[in-house]
Design a protein around this motif. Structure first.
Motif, PDB file in Angstrom:
ATOM      1  N   ALA A 229     -89.326 -48.677  54.853  1.00 59.23           N
ATOM      2  CA  ALA A 229     -89.186 -50.129  54.999  1.00 59.23           C
ATOM      3  C   ALA A 229     -90.260 -50.877  54.216  1.00 59.23           C
ATOM      4  CB  ALA A 229     -89.258 -50.514  56.468  1.00 59.23           C
ATOM      5  N   ARG A 230     -89.836 -51.734  53.295  1.00 55.02           N
ATOM      6  CA  ARG A 230     -90.778 -52.469  52.459  1.00 55.02           C
ATOM      7  C   ARG A 230     -91.567 -53.498  53.265  1.00 55.02           C
ATOM      8  NH1 ARG A 230     -89.865 -53.886  46.147  1.00 55.02           N
ATOM      9  NH2 ARG A 230     -92.031 -54.470  45.734  1.00 55.02           N
ATOM     10  N   ALA A 231     -91.003 -53.972  54.355  1.00 55.91           N
ATOM     11  CA  ALA A 231     -91.719 -54.944  55.185  1.00 55.91           C
ATOM     12  C   ALA A 231     -93.013 -54.354  55.740  1.00 55.91           C
ATOM     13  CB  ALA A 231     -90.829 -55.425  56.325  1.00 55.91           C
ATOM     14  N   LEU A 232     -93.051 -53.037  55.937  1.00 57.61           N
ATOM     15  CA  LEU A 232     -94.236 -52.377  56.464  1.00 57.61           C
ATOM     16  C   LEU A 232     -95.135 -51.821  55.367  1.00 57.61           C
ATOM     17  CD1 LEU A 232     -92.936 -50.389  59.571  1.00 57.61           C
ATOM     18  CD2 LEU A 232     -93.680 -52.762  59.405  1.00 57.61           C
ATOM     19  N   CYS A 233     -94.556 -51.554  54.192  1.00 54.40           N
ATOM     20  CA  CYS A 233     -95.331 -51.004  53.082  1.00 54.40           C
ATOM     21  C   CYS A 233     -94.704 -51.495  51.787  1.00 54.40           C
ATOM     22  CB  CYS A 233     -95.337 -49.479  53.139  1.00 54.40           C
ATOM     23  SG  CYS A 233     -96.344 -48.705  51.860  1.00 54.40           S
ATOM     24  N   LEU A 239     -87.193 -50.168  50.728  1.00 48.00           N
ATOM     25  CA  LEU A 239     -86.118 -51.159  50.766  1.00 48.00           C
ATOM     26  C   LEU A 239     -86.554 -52.379  51.565  1.00 48.00           C
ATOM     27  CD1 LEU A 239     -83.083 -48.780  51.440  1.00 48.00           C
ATOM     28  CD2 LEU A 239     -83.996 -49.545  49.250  1.00 48.00           C
ATOM     29  N   ASP A 240     -86.334 -53.571  50.992  1.00 55.40           N
ATOM     30  CA  ASP A 240     -86.683 -54.785  51.721  1.00 55.40           C
ATOM     31  C   ASP A 240     -85.579 -55.120  52.727  1.00 55.40           C
ATOM     32  OD1 ASP A 240     -84.610 -56.169  50.355  1.00 55.40           O
ATOM     33  OD2 ASP A 240     -85.985 -56.939  48.828  1.00 55.40           O
ATOM     34  N   ASP A 241     -85.814 -56.159  53.513  1.00 53.12           N
ATOM     35  CA  ASP A 241     -84.881 -56.480  54.594  1.00 53.12           C
ATOM     36  C   ASP A 241     -83.491 -56.806  54.065  1.00 53.12           C
ATOM     37  OD1 ASP A 241     -86.982 -56.079  56.269  1.00 53.12           O
ATOM     38  OD2 ASP A 241     -87.069 -58.142  57.061  1.00 53.12           O
ATOM     39  N   ASP A 339     -93.176 -45.528  62.876  1.00 53.69           N
ATOM     40  CA  ASP A 339     -93.233 -46.998  62.815  1.00 53.69           C
ATOM     41  C   ASP A 339     -92.120 -47.529  61.906  1.00 53.69           C
ATOM     42  OD1 ASP A 339     -95.427 -47.163  64.477  1.00 53.69           O
ATOM     43  OD2 ASP A 339     -96.887 -47.463  62.859  1.00 53.69           O
ATOM     44  N   HIS A 340     -91.883 -46.853  60.785  1.00 51.47           N
ATOM     45  CA  HIS A 340     -90.826 -47.269  59.862  1.00 51.47           C
ATOM     46  C   HIS A 340     -89.444 -47.059  60.484  1.00 51.47           C
ATOM     47  CE1 HIS A 340     -92.910 -48.133  55.948  1.00 51.47           C
ATOM     48  NE2 HIS A 340     -93.902 -47.596  56.644  1.00 51.47           N
ATOM     49  N   ILE A 341     -89.276 -45.946  61.181  1.00 52.33           N
ATOM     50  CA  ILE A 341     -88.004 -45.713  61.875  1.00 52.33           C
ATOM     51  C   ILE A 341     -87.771 -46.814  62.903  1.00 52.33           C
ATOM     52  CG2 ILE A 341     -86.786 -44.167  63.465  1.00 52.33           C
ATOM     53  CD1 ILE A 341     -88.110 -41.815  61.997  1.00 52.33           C
ATOM     54  N   ASP A 342     -88.807 -47.117  63.700  1.00 53.08           N
ATOM     55  CA  ASP A 342     -88.703 -48.187  64.699  1.00 53.08           C
ATOM     56  C   ASP A 342     -88.269 -49.498  64.052  1.00 53.08           C
ATOM     57  OD1 ASP A 342     -89.466 -46.646  66.858  1.00 53.08           O
ATOM     58  OD2 ASP A 342     -91.526 -47.393  66.936  1.00 53.08           O
ATOM     59  N   TYR A 343     -88.938 -49.846  62.968  1.00 53.79           N
ATOM     60  CA  TYR A 343     -88.659 -51.133  62.314  1.00 53.79           C
ATOM     61  C   TYR A 343     -87.206 -51.196  61.852  1.00 53.79           C
ATOM     62  CZ  TYR A 343     -88.879 -55.094  59.150  1.00 53.79           C
ATOM     63  OH  TYR A 343     -88.631 -56.299  58.544  1.00 53.79           O
ATOM     64  N   MET A 344     -86.749 -50.147  61.198  1.00 52.32           N
ATOM     65  CA  MET A 344     -85.392 -50.169  60.656  1.00 52.32           C
ATOM     66  C   MET A 344     -84.340 -50.111  61.763  1.00 52.32           C
ATOM     67  SD  MET A 344     -85.640 -48.169  56.992  1.00 52.32           S
ATOM     68  CE  MET A 344     -86.275 -46.599  57.557  1.00 52.32           C
ATOM     69  N   VAL A 345     -84.615 -49.359  62.819  1.00 47.75           N
ATOM     70  CA  VAL A 345     -83.677 -49.312  63.946  1.00 47.75           C
ATOM     71  C   VAL A 345     -83.528 -50.697  64.570  1.00 47.75           C
ATOM     72  CG1 VAL A 345     -83.378 -48.464  66.312  1.00 47.75           C
ATOM     73  CG2 VAL A 345     -83.924 -46.858  64.472  1.00 47.75           C
ATOM     74  N   LYS A 346     -84.644 -51.409  64.725  1.00 48.09           N
ATOM     75  CA  LYS A 346     -84.591 -52.750  65.320  1.00 48.09           C
ATOM     76  C   LYS A 346     -83.854 -53.734  64.415  1.00 48.09           C
ATOM     77  CE  LYS A 346     -88.782 -52.114  68.066  1.00 48.09           C
ATOM     78  NZ  LYS A 346     -90.252 -52.344  68.141  1.00 48.09           N
ATOM     79  N   LEU A 347     -84.002 -53.559  63.085  1.00 48.19           N
ATOM     80  CA  LEU A 347     -83.380 -54.493  62.146  1.00 48.19           C
ATOM     81  C   LEU A 347     -81.904 -54.206  61.917  1.00 48.19           C
ATOM     82  CD1 LEU A 347     -83.909 -56.882  60.153  1.00 48.19           C
ATOM     83  CD2 LEU A 347     -84.195 -55.129  58.379  1.00 48.19           C
ATOM     84  N   ILE A 348     -81.552 -52.945  61.690  1.00 50.08           N
ATOM     85  CA  ILE A 348     -80.167 -52.637  61.290  1.00 50.08           C
ATOM     86  C   ILE A 348     -79.417 -51.751  62.270  1.00 50.08           C
ATOM     87  CG2 ILE A 348     -80.662 -53.002  58.853  1.00 50.08           C
ATOM     88  CD1 ILE A 348     -80.784 -49.983  58.459  1.00 50.08           C
ATOM     89  N   GLY A 349     -80.087 -51.270  63.316  1.00 50.65           N
ATOM     90  CA  GLY A 349     -79.383 -50.516  64.340  1.00 50.65           C
ATOM     91  C   GLY A 349     -79.545 -49.009  64.214  1.00 50.65           C
ATOM     92  N   ILE A 350     -79.418 -48.341  65.338  1.00 53.08           N
ATOM     93  CA  ILE A 350     -79.638 -46.895  65.423  1.00 53.08           C
ATOM     94  C   ILE A 350     -78.637 -46.103  64.588  1.00 53.08           C
ATOM     95  CG2 ILE A 350     -78.176 -46.587  67.471  1.00 53.08           C
ATOM     96  CD1 ILE A 350     -81.567 -44.828  66.893  1.00 53.08           C
ATOM     97  N   ASP A 351     -77.473 -46.675  64.284  1.00 56.50           N
ATOM     98  CA  ASP A 351     -76.428 -45.951  63.551  1.00 56.50           C
ATOM     99  C   ASP A 351     -76.675 -45.896  62.046  1.00 56.50           C
ATOM    100  OD1 ASP A 351     -74.921 -45.441  65.860  1.00 56.50           O
ATOM    101  OD2 ASP A 351     -73.954 -47.403  65.734  1.00 56.50           O
ATOM    102  N   HIS A 352     -77.735 -46.535  61.569  1.00 53.03           N
ATOM    103  CA  HIS A 352     -77.920 -46.658  60.117  1.00 53.03           C
ATOM    104  C   HIS A 352     -79.275 -46.129  59.634  1.00 53.03           C
ATOM    105  CE1 HIS A 352     -74.235 -48.961  59.999  1.00 53.03           C
ATOM    106  NE2 HIS A 352     -74.688 -49.630  61.046  1.00 53.03           N
TER     107      HIS A 352
END
Length: 416
Positions: A229-233, A239-241, A339-352
């Motif tokens: 996740a680019r938002a964290l690094c 990849l950005d949001d 932390d990156h997994i957490d961020y992406m799961v919260k943004l786009i969902g556990i299925d992605h």
């Protein structure tokens, strides 16, 4: 408790619960580089080599599926350059087949579909799958995509480091110099051909504009085989949001990658700087010049092997020195990764969201430095409250779902 039921948190320790889940779910790592010198009769993955991926380490860590990568660097965009790269790529395909068919057929088998993954896993074997990192060696002949498909390729990245005949690369973002402003016409045709064949399109290395064009063109879900996740690094390989949301809308999956500098650049740089100082000192005492991994890769084979032997002597000495230094900068570790997994799961969902390491290609972090430590990722996920079903999705179910959808769409396109 019924047979196969996940133990409740109150009944056993958190670590025991994590071990139960880790053993039960299918674990898939979508990006592991290879060196063909480790696919011979005398030196191979049946042995516990210094490589981050091999069969003993997969067994120790409970890693079920490894995507072995056909990676090729690139030269000029010319027929001669394509020819040399093609030879390199084919040698890697052959090495993977040799592992599965001659060297260790009773320990690992090549899978081409999700059903084959599940069948092989149920038999007790490890599973190999093939991804292609950089389409450069395919040249300008689109029929080569079918050739690679028949050799077992189930995802392909159109670009790597540097623009090529298909696509711009993320690597030129800093100077804003582009060759195609995204995809070339050949790249657009390649997207259609991969859709037709049932090859997943990997967007981890192409430029953002190329990635957006691939999403717009593709009739099937896409993947990022090893990106965070680019938002964290803030690294161009992440990849950005906007890109993450495009993958969600496309139905695809992003495989978070355990690559230190893509997870926390500041932490990585601080640790690496001090580590390099100590490595240089130890190697100097051994009469060897310090080189980074890219320089080592570029050495002639005999010199490269000699340097690697020196580093093997160096590593335990460096480890002891680090342990004796108070306040040595902490390395990037599994908590940074999740932390990156957490961020992406919260943004786009556990299925992605999924998981990758980039082992033997620069990946590896403290706590998941090689395949033998794979359990530590599951342990951290359990610590953060992920359920067994969620962990199953992250560890491979999401990726295999995309593969199924890509192959189903290919069947429909072929009928037309």
């Amino acid at each position: 408790m019924n047979c196969g039921e996940t133990p409740q948190k109150s009944n056993i320790s958190l670590e025991e619960r994590a071990k139960f889940i880790h053993k039960k779910v299918l674990t898939v790592d979508t990006h592991n580089d290879i060196d063909i010198k480790n696919f011979t009769d005398s030196i191979n993955y049946k042995q516990r080599l210094d490589t981050q991926i091999n069969l003993p380490k997969m067994n120790e860590g409970g890693l079920d599926v490894t995507w072995l990568i056909v990676y090729t660097g690139q030269d000029s965009l010319s027929s001669e350059g394509y020819k040399q790269a093609s030879e390199n790529a084919i040698s890697k395909f052959e090495a993977i087949h040799r592992l599965c068919e001659e060297i260790a057929p009773n320990e690992i088998e090549l899978a081409l579909t999700s059903d084959e993954v599940k069948r092989i896993n149920a038999s007790g074997k490890k599973v190999a799958m093939i991804g292609v990192e950089n389409a450069y060696p395919l040249g300008t002949d689109l029929t080569n995509f079918e050739k690679y498909y028949k050799l077992g390729a189930r995802y392909i990245s159109l670009a790597h480091n540097g623009h090529n005949q298909f696509s711009d690369s993320n690597t030129c973002e800093s100077d804003n110099k582009w060759l195609h402003n995204g995809l070339s016409k050949l790249g657009e045709d390649a997207v259609n051909e991969m859709n037709r064949l049932g090859i997943m399109i990997d967007v981890s290395h192409p430029s953002k504009e190329a990635m957006k064009q691939m999403v717009a063109l593709s009739k099937a879900p896409i993947i990022a085989s090893h990106s965070s996740a680019r938002a964290l690094c803030d690294h161009s390989r992440n990849l950005d949001d906007e890109q993450l949301m495009l993958i969600k809308e496309n139905g695809g999956v992003v495989q978070a990658v355990a690559f230190s500098s893509f997870l926390n650049t500041a932490k990585h740089n601080a640790h690496s700087k001090k580590l390099e100082e100590i490595e240089r000192m130890v190697l100097d005492s051994l009469g060897v010049q310090w080189l980074d991994r890219h320089a080592i890769r570029g050495l002639p084979e005999e010199e490269r092997e000699a340097h690697q032997k020196a580093r093997a002597i160096m590593n335990p000495i460096v480890k002891r020195k680090i342990e004796s230094i108070d306040g040595f900068p902490s390395p990037v570790d599994v908590t940074d990764f999740v932390d990156h997994i957490d961020y992406m799961v919260k943004l786009i969902g556990i299925d992605h969201v999924g998981i990758s390491s980039d082992f033997d290609g620069g990946g590896g972090i403290s706590g998941w430095s090689d395949a033998s430590e794979t359990f530590n990722v599951t342990l951290e996920l359990v610590k953060r409250g992920y359920t067994e079903d969620e962990i199953r999705k992250l560890w491979g179910e999401n990726l295999l779902r995309v593969l199924d959808e890509v192959q189903a769409i290919a069947q429909q396109l072929q009928k037309k």
